[in-house]
Design a protein around this motif. Structure first.
Motif, PDB file in Angstrom:
ATOM      1  N   GLU A 162       1.076  -1.375  -0.012  1.00 14.27           N
ATOM      2  CA  GLU A 162      -0.110  -0.051  -0.166  1.00 14.27           C
ATOM      3  C   GLU A 162       0.873   1.183   0.109  1.00 14.27           C
ATOM      4  O   GLU A 162       0.586   2.098  -0.786  1.00 14.27           O
ATOM      5  N   GLN A 163       1.715   1.357   0.969  1.00 12.79           N
ATOM      6  CA  GLN A 163       2.701   2.253   0.883  1.00 12.79           C
ATOM      7  C   GLN A 163       3.911   2.339  -0.212  1.00 12.79           C
ATOM      8  O   GLN A 163       4.526   3.486  -0.245  1.00 12.79           O
ATOM      9  N   LYS A 164       3.911   1.085  -0.527  1.00 13.41           N
ATOM     10  CA  LYS A 164       5.118   1.047  -1.693  1.00 13.41           C
ATOM     11  C   LYS A 164       6.394   1.274  -1.067  1.00 13.41           C
ATOM     12  O   LYS A 164       7.387   2.149  -1.695  1.00 13.41           O
ATOM     13  N   THR A 165       6.667   0.700  -0.125  1.00 17.33           N
ATOM     14  CA  THR A 165       8.034   0.864   0.552  1.00 17.33           C
ATOM     15  C   THR A 165       8.684  -0.390   1.140  1.00 17.33           C
ATOM     16  O   THR A 165       7.846  -1.370   1.295  1.00 17.33           O
ATOM     17  N   ILE A 166       9.781  -0.553   1.337  1.00 18.27           N
ATOM     18  CA  ILE A 166      10.789  -1.636   1.827  1.00 18.27           C
ATOM     19  C   ILE A 166      11.482  -1.194   2.999  1.00 18.27           C
ATOM     20  O   ILE A 166      12.091  -0.319   2.940  1.00 18.27           O
ATOM     21  N   THR A 167      11.192  -2.074   4.237  1.00 16.20           N
ATOM     22  CA  THR A 167      11.933  -1.549   5.417  1.00 16.20           C
ATOM     23  C   THR A 167      13.004  -2.918   5.579  1.00 16.20           C
ATOM     24  O   THR A 167      12.428  -4.110   5.383  1.00 16.20           O
ATOM     25  N   HIS A 168      14.096  -2.594   5.847  1.00 12.21           N
ATOM     26  CA  HIS A 168      15.194  -3.660   5.877  1.00 12.21           C
ATOM     27  C   HIS A 168      15.443  -3.863   7.488  1.00 12.21           C
ATOM     28  O   HIS A 168      15.367  -2.938   8.475  1.00 12.21           O
ATOM     29  N   VAL A 169      15.519  -5.158   7.870  1.00 16.60           N
ATOM     30  CA  VAL A 169      16.068  -5.686   9.124  1.00 16.60           C
ATOM     31  C   VAL A 169      17.045  -6.577   9.165  1.00 16.60           C
ATOM     32  O   VAL A 169      16.963  -7.501   8.337  1.00 16.60           O
ATOM     33  N   SER A 170      18.043  -6.288   9.919  1.00 15.49           N
ATOM     34  CA  SER A 170      19.270  -7.224   9.846  1.00 15.49           C
ATOM     35  C   SER A 170      19.762  -7.397  11.461  1.00 15.49           C
ATOM     36  O   SER A 170      19.547  -6.517  12.178  1.00 15.49           O
ATOM     37  N   ALA A 171      20.684  -8.398  11.640  1.00 16.56           N
ATOM     38  CA  ALA A 171      21.129  -8.506  13.075  1.00 16.56           C
ATOM     39  C   ALA A 171      22.084  -7.440  13.449  1.00 16.56           C
ATOM     40  O   ALA A 171      22.047  -7.243  14.486  1.00 16.56           O
ATOM     41  N   LYS A 172      22.882  -7.030  12.381  1.00 19.75           N
ATOM     42  CA  LYS A 172      23.839  -5.836  12.619  1.00 19.75           C
ATOM     43  C   LYS A 172      23.002  -4.514  13.073  1.00 19.75           C
ATOM     44  O   LYS A 172      23.704  -3.860  14.031  1.00 19.75           O
TER      45      LYS A 172
END
Length: 277
Positions: free
Chosen positions: A257-267
């Motif tokens: 819907e928002q046309k976004t990508i959120t990244h999540v990593s251990a670092k």
């Protein structure tokens, strides 16, 4: 968060180790050559289920629980079925020797229907009639090992292999192969999922390929278009309709819907950059 130290060797390359949470809360994890790891989430202890106590092979590729609460374990040498009510372990083997008893992932694709990936094709196991049908994709398409399978809303079964995607239509009894040579992002297919809109998401070592509800190719999402990595081996849809894609360096959350990508990593923990799709 509870931490349980097991020193278990799970697969961290190519297809990840299978795991489920049973109806009784027990966590079942397939391992690389040491059988099944069993974890009770209410305690700190873990245990193993191996060849020493009846498992046909210590290399377990597939785990699922059927409608009767039985646990199905796909191994290199057969399928073990554990019945917790009877506390008994059964062994299922197909006639034809080791070539047709080399199993991969197992999925419940209907109330009483199981899909089983195999080294020479795939099988459908009907629990109502206690029958199994074996489809030899090696003979028909030259495709050997099939790892994963997903039944879509239109009744077709989409399968991932090391030679692209296979689409099986049970009504027409047809089998179609989609490969990199005719537009697929990669021939190495790890995961196939269908979202609530009927769109089909295919995880590979070269990003995610997206198909519409009719099975027509739409686009590829990869590192160049916003993902953390091209290597994608896990995917699921959240209750909000977000598509969460896991890879070798973390996971990406796609918001259609928002046309976004959120990244999540251990670092970086949970504080990450956003990019538009």
């Amino acid at each position: 968060m509870k931490k349980v130290i097991t020193r278990t060797v799970t697969r961290d390359f190519n297809f990840p180790s299978p795991s489920i949470i049973g109806k009784d809360g027990t966590i079942w994890i397939g391992t690389d050559k040491v059988g099944i790891l069993l974890i009770n989430p209410n305690g700190m202890l873990s245990d193993y289920f191996t060849e020493e106590n009846g498992l046909e092979s210590n290399d377990v590729w597939g785990i699922t629980e059927d409608s009767k609460g039985r646990i199905w374990l796909g191994t290199y040498r057969g399928i073990n079925i554990y019945d917790p009510q009877k506390e008994r372990l059964y062994l299922l083997k197909f006639p034809g020797g080791s070539d047709v008893n080399n199993f991969r992932q197992i999925y419940q694709i209907g109330e009483d229907l199981l899909f089983v990936g195999m080294a020479r094709g795939f099988s459908l196991i009907d629990l109502k009639t206690n029958t199994a049908t074996f489809y030899n994709s090696q003979n028909s398409l030259g495709i050997t090992t099939i790892f994963t399978g997903k039944k879509t809303q239109d009744g077709r079964i989409w399968m991932g292999s090391g030679s692209g995607i296979l689409v099986f239509d049970p009504q027409a009894n047809t089998l179609k192969n989609l490969k990199q040579s005719n537009g697929l992002s990669s021939d190495i297919v790890f995961v196939i999922k269908e979202d609530r809109k009927g769109q089909i998401w295919v995880c590979s070592d070269s990003g995610v390929h997206l198909f519409d509800s009719k099975g027509e190719s739409m686009r590829t999402i990869d590192k160049s278009t916003g993902l953390m990595t091209d290597y994608t081996s896990m995917l699921f849809e959240s209750s909000k309709g977000e598509i969460i894609i896991g890879g070798d360096v973390g996971f990406s959350i796609l918001d259609p819907e928002q046309k976004t990508i959120t990244h999540v990593s251990a670092k970086s923990g949970i504080s990450l950059r956003r990019s538009t799709t």
